[in-house]
Design an enzyme around this catalytic site. Structure first.
Site, mmCIF file in Angstrom:
data_model
loop_
_atom_site.group_PDB
_atom_site.id
_atom_site.type_symbol
_atom_site.label_atom_id
_atom_site.label_comp_id
_atom_site.label_asym_id
_atom_site.label_seq_id
_atom_site.Cartn_x
_atom_site.Cartn_y
_atom_site.Cartn_z
ATOM 1 N N HIS A 224 0.846 -1.263 0.065
ATOM 2 C CA HIS A 224 -0.016 -0.014 0.087
ATOM 3 C C HIS A 224 0.858 1.169 0.112
ATOM 4 O O HIS A 224 0.170 2.251 0.048
ATOM 5 C CB HIS A 224 -0.913 0.015 1.107
ATOM 6 C CG HIS A 224 -2.135 0.867 1.035
ATOM 7 N ND1 HIS A 224 -2.182 2.178 1.886
ATOM 8 C CD2 HIS A 224 -3.253 0.996 0.268
ATOM 9 C CE1 HIS A 224 -3.417 2.652 1.615
ATOM 10 N NE2 HIS A 224 -3.854 1.867 0.681
ATOM 11 N N LYS A 226 3.000 4.309 -1.298
ATOM 12 C CA LYS A 226 3.183 5.309 -2.532
ATOM 13 C C LYS A 226 4.398 5.968 -2.460
ATOM 14 O O LYS A 226 4.503 7.122 -1.703
ATOM 15 C CB LYS A 226 2.049 5.907 -2.681
ATOM 16 C CG LYS A 226 0.517 5.339 -2.938
ATOM 17 C CD LYS A 226 -0.164 5.178 -1.656
ATOM 18 C CE LYS A 226 -1.489 4.815 -2.067
ATOM 19 N NZ LYS A 226 -2.270 4.242 -0.730
ATOM 20 N N ASP A 231 16.948 10.043 -8.252
ATOM 21 C CA ASP A 231 18.407 10.385 -8.208
ATOM 22 C C ASP A 231 18.713 10.346 -6.738
ATOM 23 O O ASP A 231 19.679 11.014 -6.241
ATOM 24 C CB ASP A 231 18.584 11.761 -8.782
ATOM 25 C CG ASP A 231 18.582 11.846 -10.243
ATOM 26 O OD1 ASP A 231 18.728 10.515 -10.835
ATOM 27 O OD2 ASP A 231 18.374 12.901 -10.983
ATOM 28 N N HIS A 405 -9.505 11.429 0.110
ATOM 29 C CA HIS A 405 -8.405 10.391 0.250
ATOM 30 C C HIS A 405 -7.121 10.591 1.049
ATOM 31 O O HIS A 405 -6.253 9.824 1.253
ATOM 32 C CB HIS A 405 -8.135 9.711 -1.061
ATOM 33 C CG HIS A 405 -7.574 8.422 -1.118
ATOM 34 N ND1 HIS A 405 -6.143 8.229 -1.629
ATOM 35 C CD2 HIS A 405 -7.976 7.204 -0.717
ATOM 36 C CE1 HIS A 405 -5.914 6.911 -1.324
ATOM 37 N NE2 HIS A 405 -7.055 6.277 -0.867
ATOM 38 N N LYS A 407 -4.567 11.174 4.049
ATOM 39 C CA LYS A 407 -4.308 10.706 5.290
ATOM 40 C C LYS A 407 -3.320 11.745 5.877
ATOM 41 O O LYS A 407 -2.006 11.746 5.554
ATOM 42 C CB LYS A 407 -3.618 9.322 5.197
ATOM 43 C CG LYS A 407 -4.488 8.516 4.215
ATOM 44 C CD LYS A 407 -3.616 7.893 3.076
ATOM 45 C CE LYS A 407 -4.553 7.082 1.933
ATOM 46 N NZ LYS A 407 -5.515 6.293 2.263
ATOM 47 N N ASP A 412 -1.148 20.294 17.128
ATOM 48 C CA ASP A 412 -0.928 21.705 17.665
ATOM 49 C C ASP A 412 -0.017 22.522 16.813
ATOM 50 O O ASP A 412 0.803 23.413 16.987
ATOM 51 C CB ASP A 412 -0.026 21.434 18.966
ATOM 52 C CG ASP A 412 -0.723 20.972 20.051
ATOM 53 O OD1 ASP A 412 -1.923 21.018 20.190
ATOM 54 O OD2 ASP A 412 0.081 20.684 21.222
#
Length: 487
Positions: A224, A226, A231, A405, A407, A412
């Site tokens: 899952h 991404k 480089d 979508h 996350k 604070d």
């Protein structure tokens, strides 16, 4: 015939009781919450036939002996690499802000070093612009490009990325692409796989799904993460899959998917590269550790950038519960404000308790979730938590302008967590996930502005109105709540 029938019945009974004994033993030796034990034992003993298929699907370990051996080797090599990295003392932040101290200490105990500074950070909220920027960086690459995505959906802007990657490979750039077998099923059925491999791109189908795997090991554990690495210097990571936002799942009629990505330049790319190398070795058996950072270039370019960053990753073969512990630590660190955005809200019992407790002691807690959902199961399971959250003083905002979508967690306006982790059991306990932790007020203020925009595009769930919902919906919520440890 009667003898054969009796023998078959006897063998089936023995097999069933052996299964019950084995499953019960496996459940009891797992280091999970009491509710986990209760749910599984109830399913096994109350629904015996159903439980066999459920157990085979959900509770077989993914890493067999061969992969465990590779994982141990990869982790051992990674630890040696991290030990060398610690000699780059000017990259490490000596002291963190008050709100971030606990979580960075947790990460230091886990990794063996402090947060890494000297990084340039950029928050990206527009998927189209993010992909355009990624394509530019791909064309500018000089040495290597590594990618891992859960979903690569051919079509539109995703094809533009594929073309850029192919052209870069043809001009001598070493390109590696790792995609989840289930999430990217349409990609692996497309002509792009052959075209890319002919261009010299190494394409790997992670956690490959087939009929044999269904019976021998669980298939719900997914790759899952991404991540894009360019480089050994530029990193992209966050919630975005490699899809065209104008095309992806538009048949659902829910609007565009709203994602959040970070683009980072600097030495943190090396530590993320170690995670990629670990995943690559698990799938291929080949070691591809990134080079150590160039001390002089990074020191000169980013000597005034003080944001402290840590990276935490989860998945089979990696230390258990690390992301769950980090989330709990972040939540408990809040003193006046906690904002959470997640598309899937099915928290563990400990995480639910933590969120409610900080709200009860006066922290302004907001959770932003999508009003429109692509998963009916998770949507109904999430509703089972609303009453407790609302009663504790948590504000629940339901985003109305597409499928949220993103996350993220912001504490604070100083401590930020951005990555691939959903607040559900699969992300917390099973999948290969990644989260970056950032201690920086400038970045925190930028994330706050994005989250406040989400809130302005949301509707606030009223506790009184929620308490008056139909009785049949309460029953459905309880049913799906019972299944929440399996989601």
């Amino acid at each position: 015939m009667s003898t054969f029938y009796n023998l078959a019945k006897c063998l089936i009974s023995i097999a069933y009781f052996l299964f019950i004994f084995n499953a019960t033993l496996r459940i009891l030796i797992k280091r999970r919450s009491l509710s986990f034990f209760i749910y599984w034992l109830l399913i096994i003993y109350i629904l015996p036939i159903f439980s066999i298929s459920i157990w085979l699907f959900f509770n077989k370990l993914y890493l067999e002996k061969k992969h465990k051996k590779i994982a141990n080797k990869a982790w051992s090599i990674s630890n040696k690499f991290l030990y060398e990295l610690k000699s780059y003392k000017h990259f490490f932040q000596i002291k963190n802000s008050e709100v971030a101290t606990a979580i960075f200490q947790l990460c230091k105990n886990r990794h063996g070093f402090s947060g890494i500074k000297s990084n340039s950070l950029e928050l990206l909220t527009n998927t189209k612009k993010t992909i355009k920027l990624l394509i530019r960086d791909i064309y500018l690459a000089r040495k290597n490009i590594e990618m891992v995505f859960y979903i690569w959906k051919p079509g539109g802007l995703a094809d533009d990325v594929a073309i850029a990657l192919i052209q870069s490979a043809k001009r001598g750039i070493h390109c590696r692409l790792m995609l989840d077998s289930a999430g990217s099923i349409s990609f692996f059925r497309s002509p792009w796989v052959k075209i890319m491999r002919e261009a010299g791109i190494e394409v790997v189908e992670a956690l490959k799904i087939n009929l044999l795997r269904f019976f021998l090991k669980r298939i719900d554990i997914r790759q899952h993460r991404k991540i894009v690495l360019i480089d050994n210097y530029i990193t992209y990571t966050g919630s975005m899959n490699l899809v065209d936002p104008f095309l992806f799942k538009q048949y659902l009629g829910l609007g565009q998917w709203i994602d959040l990505m970070t683009r980072i330049e600097g030495p943190i790319t090396t530590t993320i590269g170690i995670i990629y190398a670990y995943d690559w070795e698990i799938e291929t058996g080949n070691t591809i550790l990134p080079p150590l950072p160039d001390k002089n270039i990074l020191k000169n370019n980013f000597k005034n950038l003080k944001a402290s960053i840590q990276v935490i990753a989860s998945g089979p073969g990696l230390p258990e519960n690390v992301i769950h512990k980090a989330l709990l630590t972040a939540v408990y660190s809040a003193k006046y404000e906690l904002i959470i955005t997640t598309p899937y809200l099915v928290p563990s019992k400990d995480l639910l308790y933590a969120i409610c407790k900080v709200a009860k002691r006066g922290v302004n807690v907001s959770i932003i979730i999508p009003l429109y959902h692509d998963s009916v199961l998770v949507k109904w399971a999430s509703r089972a938590f609303f009453s407790k959250l609302l009663h504790s003083g948590v504000k629940i905002y339901q985003f109305t302008k597409g499928v949220l979508h993103s996350k993220s967690i912001l504490v604070d306006q100083q401590l930020s967590l951005v990555g691939t982790v959903n607040l559900d059991m699969r992300s917390l306990w099973l999948n290969f996930e990644i989260t970056i932790i950032i201690d920086d007020s400038i970045f925190g203020n930028q994330l706050a502005n994005i989250q406040y925009q989400y809130i302005s595009d949301s509707q606030l769930l009223d506790e009184k109105t929620w308490s008056m919902r139909a009785y049949w919906t309460r029953i459905l919520e309880k049913i799906f709540y019972f299944l929440s440890p399996l989601l």
